[in-house]
Design a protein around this motif. Structure first.
Motif, mmCIF file in Angstrom:
data_model
loop_
_atom_site.group_PDB
_atom_site.id
_atom_site.type_symbol
_atom_site.label_atom_id
_atom_site.label_comp_id
_atom_site.label_asym_id
_atom_site.label_seq_id
_atom_site.Cartn_x
_atom_site.Cartn_y
_atom_site.Cartn_z
ATOM 1 N N GLN A 30 0.833 -1.201 0.000
ATOM 2 C CA GLN A 30 0.000 0.000 0.000
ATOM 3 C C GLN A 30 0.866 1.250 0.000
ATOM 4 O OE1 GLN A 30 -3.360 0.397 -0.034
ATOM 5 N NE2 GLN A 30 -3.708 -1.818 -0.215
ATOM 6 N N MET A 31 0.424 2.267 -0.703
ATOM 7 C CA MET A 31 1.144 3.545 -0.735
ATOM 8 C C MET A 31 1.377 4.061 0.693
ATOM 9 S SD MET A 31 0.038 6.918 -2.876
ATOM 10 C CE MET A 31 -1.486 7.124 -1.993
ATOM 11 N N GLY A 32 2.574 4.543 0.951
ATOM 12 C CA GLY A 32 2.915 5.055 2.270
ATOM 13 C C GLY A 32 3.580 4.029 3.173
ATOM 14 N N GLN A 33 3.487 2.770 2.807
ATOM 15 C CA GLN A 33 4.115 1.718 3.603
ATOM 16 C C GLN A 33 5.592 1.591 3.261
ATOM 17 O OE1 GLN A 33 2.451 -0.224 6.065
ATOM 18 N NE2 GLN A 33 1.037 1.483 5.725
ATOM 19 N N GLU A 34 6.314 1.011 4.177
ATOM 20 C CA GLU A 34 7.731 0.721 3.965
ATOM 21 C C GLU A 34 7.858 -0.648 3.294
ATOM 22 O OE1 GLU A 34 10.786 1.272 7.228
ATOM 23 O OE2 GLU A 34 10.712 -0.923 7.151
ATOM 24 N N VAL A 35 8.850 -0.787 2.437
ATOM 25 C CA VAL A 35 9.091 -2.071 1.791
ATOM 26 C C VAL A 35 10.590 -2.350 1.793
ATOM 27 C CG1 VAL A 35 9.256 -1.126 -0.543
ATOM 28 C CG2 VAL A 35 8.518 -3.472 -0.225
ATOM 29 N N ILE A 36 10.938 -3.608 1.973
ATOM 30 C CA ILE A 36 12.341 -4.028 1.919
ATOM 31 C C ILE A 36 12.488 -5.091 0.843
ATOM 32 C CG2 ILE A 36 14.246 -5.118 3.159
ATOM 33 C CD1 ILE A 36 13.123 -3.975 5.741
ATOM 34 N N LEU A 37 13.377 -4.823 -0.093
ATOM 35 C CA LEU A 37 13.685 -5.782 -1.154
ATOM 36 C C LEU A 37 15.016 -6.430 -0.830
ATOM 37 C CD1 LEU A 37 12.733 -3.585 -4.241
ATOM 38 C CD2 LEU A 37 11.253 -4.941 -2.761
ATOM 39 N N ARG A 38 15.059 -7.736 -1.019
ATOM 40 C CA ARG A 38 16.243 -8.487 -0.586
ATOM 41 C C ARG A 38 16.987 -9.105 -1.749
ATOM 42 N NH1 ARG A 38 15.377 -8.589 4.831
ATOM 43 N NH2 ARG A 38 13.197 -8.351 5.433
ATOM 44 N N CYS A 39 18.294 -9.203 -1.562
ATOM 45 C CA CYS A 39 19.180 -9.720 -2.602
ATOM 46 C C CYS A 39 20.293 -10.511 -1.934
ATOM 47 C CB CYS A 39 19.753 -8.537 -3.384
ATOM 48 S SG CYS A 39 21.107 -8.923 -4.504
ATOM 49 N N VAL A 40 20.660 -11.613 -2.553
ATOM 50 C CA VAL A 40 21.854 -12.329 -2.144
ATOM 51 C C VAL A 40 22.824 -12.271 -3.320
ATOM 52 C CG1 VAL A 40 22.862 -14.506 -1.395
ATOM 53 C CG2 VAL A 40 20.562 -13.855 -0.626
ATOM 54 N N PRO A 41 23.861 -11.447 -3.217
ATOM 55 C CA PRO A 41 24.830 -11.334 -4.312
ATOM 56 C C PRO A 41 25.670 -12.605 -4.442
ATOM 57 C CG PRO A 41 24.936 -9.436 -2.821
ATOM 58 C CD PRO A 41 24.129 -10.498 -2.143
ATOM 59 N N ILE A 42 26.425 -12.683 -5.510
ATOM 60 C CA ILE A 42 27.353 -13.792 -5.699
ATOM 61 C C ILE A 42 28.416 -13.724 -4.602
ATOM 62 C CG2 ILE A 42 29.087 -14.773 -7.269
ATOM 63 C CD1 ILE A 42 27.272 -13.793 -9.587
ATOM 64 N N SER A 43 28.770 -14.880 -4.049
ATOM 65 C CA SER A 43 29.455 -14.911 -2.759
ATOM 66 C C SER A 43 30.821 -14.239 -2.745
ATOM 67 C CB SER A 43 29.596 -16.361 -2.274
ATOM 68 O OG SER A 43 30.356 -17.106 -3.202
ATOM 69 N N ASN A 44 31.591 -14.277 -3.799
ATOM 70 C CA ASN A 44 32.922 -13.665 -3.763
ATOM 71 C C ASN A 44 32.930 -12.249 -4.348
ATOM 72 O OD1 ASN A 44 32.475 -14.538 -6.383
ATOM 73 N ND2 ASN A 44 34.640 -14.918 -6.779
ATOM 74 N N HIS A 45 31.746 -11.719 -4.616
ATOM 75 C CA HIS A 45 31.680 -10.365 -5.144
ATOM 76 C C HIS A 45 31.725 -9.349 -4.009
ATOM 77 C CE1 HIS A 45 29.871 -11.405 -9.352
ATOM 78 N NE2 HIS A 45 31.024 -11.997 -9.108
ATOM 79 N N LEU A 46 32.283 -8.185 -4.328
ATOM 80 C CA LEU A 46 32.499 -7.174 -3.300
ATOM 81 C C LEU A 46 31.677 -5.906 -3.536
ATOM 82 C CD1 LEU A 46 36.386 -7.450 -3.002
ATOM 83 C CD2 LEU A 46 34.650 -8.518 -1.541
ATOM 84 N N TYR A 47 31.190 -5.728 -4.760
ATOM 85 C CA TYR A 47 30.446 -4.517 -5.111
ATOM 86 C C TYR A 47 29.004 -4.894 -5.402
ATOM 87 C CZ TYR A 47 34.736 -1.827 -5.422
ATOM 88 O OH TYR A 47 35.906 -1.186 -5.109
ATOM 89 N N PHE A 48 28.089 -4.085 -4.898
ATOM 90 C CA PHE A 48 26.675 -4.393 -5.029
ATOM 91 C C PHE A 48 25.946 -3.168 -5.536
ATOM 92 C CE2 PHE A 48 28.107 -7.958 -2.865
ATOM 93 C CZ PHE A 48 28.684 -7.614 -1.654
ATOM 94 N N TYR A 49 24.870 -3.424 -6.279
ATOM 95 C CA TYR A 49 24.168 -2.353 -6.971
ATOM 96 C C TYR A 49 22.654 -2.605 -6.926
ATOM 97 C CZ TYR A 49 28.799 -2.576 -9.167
ATOM 98 O OH TYR A 49 30.147 -2.665 -9.389
ATOM 99 N N TRP A 50 21.918 -1.506 -6.995
ATOM 100 C CA TRP A 50 20.483 -1.589 -7.249
ATOM 101 C C TRP A 50 20.157 -0.725 -8.471
ATOM 102 C CZ3 TRP A 50 17.095 -4.932 -5.349
ATOM 103 C CH2 TRP A 50 17.363 -5.541 -4.121
#
Lengths: 113, 115
Positions: free
Chosen positions: B14-34
């Motif tokens: 619903q509009m106004g609510q907080e949302v959390i999107l989750r990601c599990v990057p590749i294990s030996n990677h050091l840089y992450f992006y959205w």
């Protein structure tokens, strides 16, 4: 800031014919150039990149791309298209010293049997 | 081949609510992006993250957005008070190094629908 233009929204080719998907870029300094493909309901899949060296870069699934500095282009090519190549193709550019990758608007490739 | 995984695949909020999107990057990677992709539009960079801090962000990444690596494997994007225009596909990506020539590897995305 860097930017990418993909002048064609849609490219249609017959199976077995060569295909070209066009991309031009704008960036200060040396560019890092990438092509990604997106299939329905999937993320972007890396195809190939140009960093330095030979202007003709070979990538996955028989794709290649030609870097042309004077024309600031990085067109994606394949000598013989397959129906399974039908997808959305994105060109992207990044400056050598940052992570901000800019994508083009995408070109939908349709290969007809 | 190792993959970037994202959950959920579809989030309705619903509009106004907080949302959390989750990601599990590749294990030996050091840089992450959205990134986000509004329906029918181009893929847009939001933020990059390295060594537990934001390394770059775009003009889209305003105060309603935040990112976190709460443990050794997850990388999250929080949107504090969602708006209708936040509806989009959100892609997480990771790479071995940043500011370099390594490609970014993308997850399949979370489709966020704001009602």
């Amino acid at each position: 800031a860097q930017s990418v233009a993909q002048p064609e929204d849609q490219v249609n080719v017959a199976e077995g014919n060569p295909l070209t998907v066009k991309c031009t870029y704008s960036v200060s300094g040396n560019p890092y150039l990438f092509w990604y493909v997106q299939y329905p309901n999937r993320g972007l899949q890396f195809l190939l990149k140009y960093i330095t060296g030979d202007n003709l870069v070979k990538g996955s699934y028989g794709f290649e791309a030609e870097f042309n500095k004077s024309q600031t282009s990085f067109h994606l090519k394949k000598p013989s298209a397959l129906v399974s190549d039908s997808a959305l193709y994105f060109c992207a550019v990044r400056r050598y010293n940052n992570n901000d990758m800019r994508f083009g608007a995408g070109t939908r490739l349709t290969v007809k049997p | 081949e190792p993959e970037v995984t994202q959950t959920p695949s579809h989030q309705v909020t619903q509009m106004g609510q907080e949302v959390i999107l989750r990601c599990v990057p590749i294990s030996n990677h050091l840089y992450f992006y959205w990134y986000r992709q509004i329906l029918g539009q181009k893929v847009e960079f939001l933020v990059s993250f390295y060594n537990n801090e934001i390394s770059e962000k775009s003009e889209i990444f305003d105060d309603q957005f935040s990112v976190e690596r709460p443990d050794g494997s997850n990388f999250t994007l929080k949107i504090r008070s969602t708006k209708l225009e936040d509806s989009a596909m959100y892609f997480c990506a990771s790479s071995e190094v940043g500011r370099g020539n390594q490609p970014q590897h993308f997850g399949d995305g979370t489709r966020l629908s704001i009602l």
